[in-house]
Design an enzyme around this catalytic site. Structure first.
Site, mmCIF file in Angstrom:
data_model
loop_
_atom_site.group_PDB
_atom_site.id
_atom_site.type_symbol
_atom_site.label_atom_id
_atom_site.label_comp_id
_atom_site.label_asym_id
_atom_site.label_seq_id
_atom_site.Cartn_x
_atom_site.Cartn_y
_atom_site.Cartn_z
ATOM 1 N N SER A 94 0.804 -1.263 -0.091
ATOM 2 C CA SER A 94 0.099 0.101 0.059
ATOM 3 C C SER A 94 0.923 1.071 -0.152
ATOM 4 C CB SER A 94 -0.869 -0.076 1.271
ATOM 5 O OG SER A 94 -1.417 1.407 1.475
ATOM 6 N N TYR A 150 -0.407 -0.771 10.129
ATOM 7 C CA TYR A 150 -0.654 -1.002 8.730
ATOM 8 C C TYR A 150 0.604 -0.783 8.035
ATOM 9 C CZ TYR A 150 -3.281 -0.832 4.368
ATOM 10 O OH TYR A 150 -3.848 -1.004 3.184
ATOM 11 N N LYS A 164 2.860 -3.343 5.581
ATOM 12 C CA LYS A 164 2.945 -3.435 4.119
ATOM 13 C C LYS A 164 4.095 -3.183 3.689
ATOM 14 C CE LYS A 164 -1.672 -3.602 3.187
ATOM 15 N NZ LYS A 164 -2.076 -4.943 2.594
HETATM 16 N N1 LIG Z 1 -8.791 0.302 -0.473
HETATM 17 C C1 LIG Z 1 -7.738 0.804 -0.467
HETATM 18 O O1 LIG Z 1 -7.653 2.400 -0.739
HETATM 19 C C2 LIG Z 1 -6.506 0.200 -0.544
HETATM 20 C C3 LIG Z 1 -5.261 1.025 -0.667
HETATM 21 C C4 LIG Z 1 -3.881 0.207 -0.529
HETATM 22 C C5 LIG Z 1 -4.223 -1.053 -0.212
HETATM 23 N N2 LIG Z 1 -5.050 -1.805 -0.128
HETATM 24 C C6 LIG Z 1 -5.159 -3.224 0.247
HETATM 25 O O2 LIG Z 1 -5.888 -3.860 -0.688
HETATM 26 C C7 LIG Z 1 -6.378 -5.154 -0.227
HETATM 27 C C8 LIG Z 1 -7.884 -5.194 -0.485
HETATM 28 O O3 LIG Z 1 -8.552 -3.834 -0.065
HETATM 29 P P1 LIG Z 1 -9.910 -3.548 -0.120
HETATM 30 O O4 LIG Z 1 -9.865 -2.221 -0.022
HETATM 31 O O5 LIG Z 1 -10.732 -4.392 -1.363
HETATM 32 O O6 LIG Z 1 -10.573 -4.183 1.349
HETATM 33 P P2 LIG Z 1 -11.776 -4.601 1.826
HETATM 34 O O7 LIG Z 1 -12.003 -4.319 3.153
HETATM 35 O O8 LIG Z 1 -12.872 -4.234 0.843
HETATM 36 O O9 LIG Z 1 -11.832 -6.322 1.467
HETATM 37 C C9 LIG Z 1 -10.740 -7.072 2.118
HETATM 38 C C10 LIG Z 1 -11.339 -8.312 2.331
HETATM 39 O O10 LIG Z 1 -10.490 -9.343 3.213
HETATM 40 C C11 LIG Z 1 -11.112 -10.236 4.022
HETATM 41 N N3 LIG Z 1 -10.353 -10.576 4.969
HETATM 42 C C12 LIG Z 1 -10.194 -9.846 6.285
HETATM 43 N N4 LIG Z 1 -9.221 -10.697 7.052
HETATM 44 C C13 LIG Z 1 -9.136 -11.895 6.453
HETATM 45 C C14 LIG Z 1 -8.640 -13.348 6.779
HETATM 46 N N5 LIG Z 1 -7.925 -13.235 8.077
HETATM 47 N N6 LIG Z 1 -8.580 -14.100 6.061
HETATM 48 C C15 LIG Z 1 -9.296 -14.119 4.717
HETATM 49 N N7 LIG Z 1 -9.866 -12.770 4.347
HETATM 50 C C16 LIG Z 1 -10.014 -11.772 5.307
HETATM 51 C C17 LIG Z 1 -12.390 -9.304 4.567
HETATM 52 O O11 LIG Z 1 -13.632 -10.137 4.969
HETATM 53 C C18 LIG Z 1 -12.720 -8.602 3.221
HETATM 54 O O12 LIG Z 1 -13.827 -9.233 2.326
HETATM 55 C C19 LIG Z 1 -5.948 -5.085 1.222
HETATM 56 O O13 LIG Z 1 -4.811 -5.804 1.449
HETATM 57 C C20 LIG Z 1 -5.586 -3.466 1.651
HETATM 58 O O14 LIG Z 1 -4.995 -3.465 2.659
HETATM 59 C C21 LIG Z 1 -6.589 -1.177 -0.250
#
Ligand SMILES: NC(=O)c1ccc[n+]([C@@H]2O[C@H](COP(=O)([O-])OP(=O)(O)OC[C@H]3O[C@@H](n4cnc5c(N)ncnc54)[C@H](O)[C@@H]3O)[C@@H](O)[C@H]2O)c1
Length: 258
Positions: A149, A161, A165
């Site tokens: 991230s 976090y 990352k």
């Molecule tokens: N949304 C953003 O702006 C953003 C930015 C940078 C990085 N990310 C990264 O991208 C990835 C996806 O993010 P998103 O925004 O789609 O998140 P989100 O919260 O919409 O989805 C994440 C999913 O992971 C599942 N999850 C959580 N813990 C778990 C576990 N122990 N085992 C299995 N599943 C589990 C949750 O139930 C959820 O459905 C993450 O790693 C996040 O850190 C997101």
């Protein structure tokens, strides 16, 4: 179809980036194992894929638990005979300042918040990669994409976090070196702000300020991240390994102003 006959596992695919990637991979011909701790959400992803004519099944596992992860990988291989692609996408936030002094009160990010985030984001990525590498090494083919991230560069309120990352980047580079000899590539994406449940939680005012700092002046759609995932697991990316690709509308570039 760029992923015809490939078998892909996507963790945390019940919503957001994971769901968009699962749908995209299925439309490119992959058989998709949809993982999430939220069964209802994952099953919704599976039914969206099936409605669109693709092949998918729900594979339960909490990515922080080695036994559950190994059972998940074994089931995929038993069912579909191989595992070609792993997208380590599951991730969580538990934001708090590391230390906060207010009048006489000391508030600290508690250990539970630290452990939960490091466990899902970093340990979960390691456990899934380790277990997936076994069939990938046997078949001398694999594509792994981890999720960092922009937060890894430092972000107030996200010591846990950001550390998780940044750890994912070191893990990615090391696994890329260890597994290159088996024709397994390991890369990492570093999204900026993406429109998902994770960013829905950001207060509107802070979100507006964030968007003003993004050179492209908007957040990403999950589908745009899915397109990067697709590229990194496709044959076109066969010579790319150990890399971190930012997908952030230029946010990480514009440190002097965008
Ligand atoms: N949304 C953003 O702006 C953003 C930015 C940078 C990085 N990310 C990264 O991208 C990835 C996806 O993010 P998103 O925004 O789609 O998140 P989100 O919260 O919409 O989805 C994440 C999913 O992971 C599942 N999850 C959580 N813990 C778990 C576990 N122990 N085992 C299995 N599943 C589990 C949750 O139930 C959820 O459905 C993450 O790693 C996040 O850190 C997101």
């Amino acid at each position: 179809m760029r992923l015809r006959d490939r078998v892909a596992l996507i963790t945390g695919a019940g919503q957001g980036i994971g769901r968009a990637t699962a749908l995209r991979f299925a439309m490119e011909g992959a058989r998709v194992a949809v993982n999430d701790v939220d069964q209802e959400a994952a099953e919704k992803t599976v039914s969206l894929i099936r409605q669109a004519g693709g092949t998918a099944r729900f594979v339960p596992a909490d990515v922080t638990k080695r036994e559950e992860v190994e059972t998940m990988i074994n089931r995929i291989v038993e069912r579909w005979g191989r595992l070609d692609i792993l997208i380590n996408n599951a991730g969580i936030t538990r934001d708090a300042l590391a230390v906060r002094l207010k009048e006489d009160q000391v508030k600290m990010m508690d250990e539970a918040a630290w452990d939960a985030v490091i466990n899902v984001n970093l340990k979960g990525t390691f456990l899934c990669a380790q277990a997936a590498a076994v069939p990938m090494i046997r078949q001398q083919y694999g594509r792994i994409v981890n999720t960092a991230s922009i937060g890894m560069l430092g972000n107030i309120g996200q010591a846990n976090y950001s550390a998780s990352k940044a750890g994912v980047v070191g893990l990615t580079r090391t696994l890329a070196l260890e597994w290159a000899r088996y024709n397994i590539t390991v890369n990492c994406i570093a999204p900026g702000a993406v429109e998902t449940r994770m960013t829905d939680a950001i207060p509107e005012k802070i979100k507006e300020g964030l968007i003003r700092r993004i050179p492209l002046r908007r957040m990403a759609k999950p589908e745009e991240v899915a397109a990067l995932h697709l590229f990194l697991v496709s044959d076109e990316a066969s010579y790319i390994t150990g890399q971190v690709i930012f997908i952030d509308g230029g946010l990480s570039v514009g440190i002097c102003g965008g």
